[in-house]
Design a protein around this motif. Structure first.
Motif, PDB file in Angstrom:
ATOM      1  N   LYS A  25       0.841  -1.198   0.000  1.00 27.17           N
ATOM      2  CA  LYS A  25       0.000   0.000   0.000  1.00 27.17           C
ATOM      3  C   LYS A  25       0.876   1.249   0.000  1.00 27.17           C
ATOM      4  N   PRO A  26       0.861   1.975  -1.103  1.00 31.29           N
ATOM      5  CA  PRO A  26       1.655   3.210  -1.171  1.00 31.29           C
ATOM      6  C   PRO A  26       0.989   4.334  -0.397  1.00 31.29           C
ATOM      7  N   VAL A  27       1.682   5.443  -0.275  1.00 32.90           N
ATOM      8  CA  VAL A  27       1.105   6.619   0.369  1.00 32.90           C
ATOM      9  C   VAL A  27      -0.095   7.082  -0.454  1.00 32.90           C
ATOM     10  N   CYS A  28      -1.184   7.399   0.237  1.00 33.86           N
ATOM     11  CA  CYS A  28      -2.415   7.763  -0.469  1.00 33.86           C
ATOM     12  C   CYS A  28      -2.853   9.178  -0.092  1.00 33.86           C
ATOM     13  N   GLY A  29      -3.701   9.762  -0.940  1.00 30.62           N
ATOM     14  CA  GLY A  29      -4.321  11.046  -0.642  1.00 30.62           C
ATOM     15  C   GLY A  29      -3.395  12.236  -0.626  1.00 30.62           C
ATOM     16  N   LYS A  30      -2.293  12.162  -1.342  1.00 25.83           N
ATOM     17  CA  LYS A  30      -1.330  13.265  -1.349  1.00 25.83           C
ATOM     18  C   LYS A  30      -1.343  13.980  -2.700  1.00 25.83           C
ATOM     19  N   ILE A  31      -1.241  15.304  -2.645  1.00 26.47           N
ATOM     20  CA  ILE A  31      -1.130  16.113  -3.846  1.00 26.47           C
ATOM     21  C   ILE A  31       0.262  16.720  -3.888  1.00 26.47           C
ATOM     22  N   HIS A  32       0.908  16.630  -5.049  1.00 26.27           N
ATOM     23  CA  HIS A  32       2.264  17.151  -5.198  1.00 26.27           C
ATOM     24  C   HIS A  32       2.283  18.641  -4.914  1.00 26.27           C
ATOM     25  N   GLN A  33       3.291  19.077  -4.184  1.00 27.44           N
ATOM     26  CA  GLN A  33       3.398  20.472  -3.785  1.00 27.44           C
ATOM     27  C   GLN A  33       3.355  21.398  -5.004  1.00 27.44           C
ATOM     28  N   GLY A  34       2.489  22.395  -4.936  1.00 28.72           N
ATOM     29  CA  GLY A  34       2.353  23.338  -6.031  1.00 28.72           C
ATOM     30  C   GLY A  34       1.307  22.946  -7.058  1.00 28.72           C
ATOM     31  N   SER A  35       0.763  21.732  -6.936  1.00 27.89           N
ATOM     32  CA  SER A  35      -0.247  21.268  -7.891  1.00 27.89           C
ATOM     33  C   SER A  35      -1.640  21.384  -7.285  1.00 27.89           C
ATOM     34  N   LYS A  36      -2.622  21.657  -8.139  1.00 29.16           N
ATOM     35  CA  LYS A  36      -4.015  21.703  -7.714  1.00 29.16           C
ATOM     36  C   LYS A  36      -4.813  20.510  -8.238  1.00 29.16           C
ATOM     37  N   ASP A  37      -4.156  19.650  -8.987  1.00 34.80           N
ATOM     38  CA  ASP A  37      -4.843  18.521  -9.605  1.00 34.80           C
ATOM     39  C   ASP A  37      -4.897  17.322  -8.667  1.00 34.80           C
ATOM     40  N   TRP A  38      -5.979  16.578  -8.771  1.00 34.27           N
ATOM     41  CA  TRP A  38      -6.128  15.353  -7.991  1.00 34.27           C
ATOM     42  C   TRP A  38      -5.499  14.201  -8.767  1.00 34.27           C
ATOM     43  N   PRO A  39      -4.427  13.610  -8.252  1.00 33.25           N
ATOM     44  CA  PRO A  39      -3.750  12.531  -8.987  1.00 33.25           C
ATOM     45  C   PRO A  39      -4.556  11.236  -9.048  1.00 33.25           C
ATOM     46  N   TRP A  40      -5.626  11.152  -8.254  1.00 30.98           N
ATOM     47  CA  TRP A  40      -6.466   9.952  -8.264  1.00 30.98           C
ATOM     48  C   TRP A  40      -7.651  10.065  -9.220  1.00 30.98           C
ATOM     49  N   ARG A  41      -7.883  11.234  -9.791  1.00 24.66           N
ATOM     50  CA  ARG A  41      -9.019  11.425 -10.700  1.00 24.66           C
ATOM     51  C   ARG A  41      -8.794  10.663 -12.002  1.00 24.66           C
ATOM     52  N   VAL A  42      -9.814   9.900 -12.427  1.00 25.67           N
ATOM     53  CA  VAL A  42      -9.741   9.185 -13.698  1.00 25.67           C
ATOM     54  C   VAL A  42     -11.005   9.465 -14.506  1.00 25.67           C
ATOM     55  N   ASN A  43     -10.897   9.279 -15.811  1.00 24.95           N
ATOM     56  CA  ASN A  43     -12.037   9.400 -16.708  1.00 24.95           C
ATOM     57  C   ASN A  43     -12.267   8.045 -17.366  1.00 24.95           C
ATOM     58  N   ILE A  44     -13.504   7.580 -17.292  1.00 28.73           N
ATOM     59  CA  ILE A  44     -13.853   6.261 -17.821  1.00 28.73           C
ATOM     60  C   ILE A  44     -14.655   6.455 -19.096  1.00 28.73           C
ATOM     61  N   SER A  45     -14.125   5.992 -20.216  1.00 28.82           N
ATOM     62  CA  SER A  45     -14.789   6.126 -21.507  1.00 28.82           C
ATOM     63  C   SER A  45     -15.439   4.809 -21.900  1.00 28.82           C
ATOM     64  N   THR A  46     -16.698   4.883 -22.290  1.00 27.80           N
ATOM     65  CA  THR A  46     -17.428   3.710 -22.754  1.00 27.80           C
ATOM     66  C   THR A  46     -18.121   4.044 -24.072  1.00 27.80           C
ATOM     67  N   ILE A  47     -18.782   3.060 -24.649  1.00 20.67           N
ATOM     68  CA  ILE A  47     -19.497   3.281 -25.908  1.00 20.67           C
ATOM     69  C   ILE A  47     -20.612   4.298 -25.718  1.00 20.67           C
ATOM     70  N   SER A  48     -21.250   4.270 -24.542  1.00 22.89           N
ATOM     71  CA  SER A  48     -22.411   5.131 -24.296  1.00 22.89           C
ATOM     72  C   SER A  48     -22.044   6.512 -23.757  1.00 22.89           C
TER      73      SER A  48
END
Length: 309
Positions: A25-48
């Protein structure tokens, strides 16, 4: 010397076990210093279409049951604030679970291959509890790489407005009276709170066919309610953390306020400039109460009988 090394090794193992250390289990819930982006956010693409989700380990993604993709779906990871995604994987396995209603629940997607974590790509922590004080600061994935500041709303208070609220749901809103609603653009996204400098996912954005207006209350699927299921499916790869709040909980004894029935006309003020207070001259609308009027009538009858006697 050998005995000393052995004892030191045992002591280290005990300390690691006591602190819940897990090399997988790696370190979780951390945002790189100076970044505002969530590194855990993903986009799921499907046919619909597409949905949002969150990365919870090297090979597992959590999302809403509405977003259940087919095995040919694609998961895009590591987006840097509107720029191209850092990596992508196809979906190798999908499993979903609903505790109450078939259209409300969670899905876990197993990626075709594990991902390597970087400063812009990493997992979120998951909350072990779904109980939060009303007004706790939280943040919701609003879609399109944006986030929205919200506040949690206690279960009892939320149930006053959403009487069909299930035990596997929690609530959050914008301020205390006006609520955030993505209406489809952020389905499957994360509702997170902060524990010190660590982000902890507490809820998942649900799909709502009714598309409520921005002033309506928003419910989320409670991640902690599905803890055992997530642990079993992922073989304990996700990182759950305890999230206890100190201080007074205003929701603990919250009682729903009473409102006039819908459609009942509200009383209108009377114009008192002519000396008429708007009431008629009947005994039920005089300056005294009905109880006092009845008492006066009884006194008159008693005096009448006394006089005739």
């Amino acid at each position: 010397m050998a005995l000393y090394q052995f004892l030191c090794g045992v002591a280290v193992m005990i300390l690691l076990s006591a602190n819940g250390c897990d090399s997988n289990k790696p370190v979780c819930g951390k945002i790189h210093q100076g970044s505002k982006d969530w590194p855990w956010r993903v986009n799921i693409s499907t046919i619909s279409g597409s949905c949002l989700g969150t990365l919870i380990s090297h090979e597992w993604v959590l999302t809403d049951i509405y977003c259940e993709p087919s095995l040919n779906g694609t998961v895009h990871l590591g987006q840097s604030h509107g720029n191209a995604y850092e990596d992508s994987r196809t979906v190798a396995y999908v499993t979903c679970h609903s505790a109450f209603l078939p259209w409300d629940g969670l899905c876990l997607l197993q990626l075709s291959a594990p991902v390597n974590f970087t400063n812009t790509l990493g997992p979120v922590c998951l909350s072990s509890t779904g109980f939060f004080h009303t007004g706790t600061e939280a943040y919701v994935d609003a879609g399109y790489g944006e986030t929205e500041d919200v506040k949690t709303v206690g279960y009892n208070q939320c149930k006053c407005h959403l009487n069909q609220l299930q035990n596997d749901e929690i609530c959050a809103g914008k301020g205390f009276n006006y609520w955030w609603n993505g209406c489809g653009s952020n389905v499957g996204g994360a509702l997170v709170t902060k524990k010190n400098d660590t982000f902890v996912q507490t809820g998942v954005v649900q799909h709502d066919n009714h598309c409520p207006d921005p002033e309506s209350l928003q419910s989320y699927t409670d991640v902690s309610y599905y803890k055992k299921w997530i642990i079993n499916v992922t073989h304990n790869q996700a990182s759950f953390v305890d999230f206890y709040l100190m201080g007074h909980d205003s929701d603990k004894y919250f009682v729903c306020p009473t409102f006039p029935p819908t459609g009942r006309p509200m009383p209108t003020p009377h114009d008192c400039t002519d000396g008429n207070d708007g009431r008629d001259d009947s005994i039920f609308d005089s300056g005294v109460t009905v109880m006092h009027s009845s008492f006066m009538l009884l006194c008159v009858l008693v005096l009448s009988f006394s006089c005739t006697g």
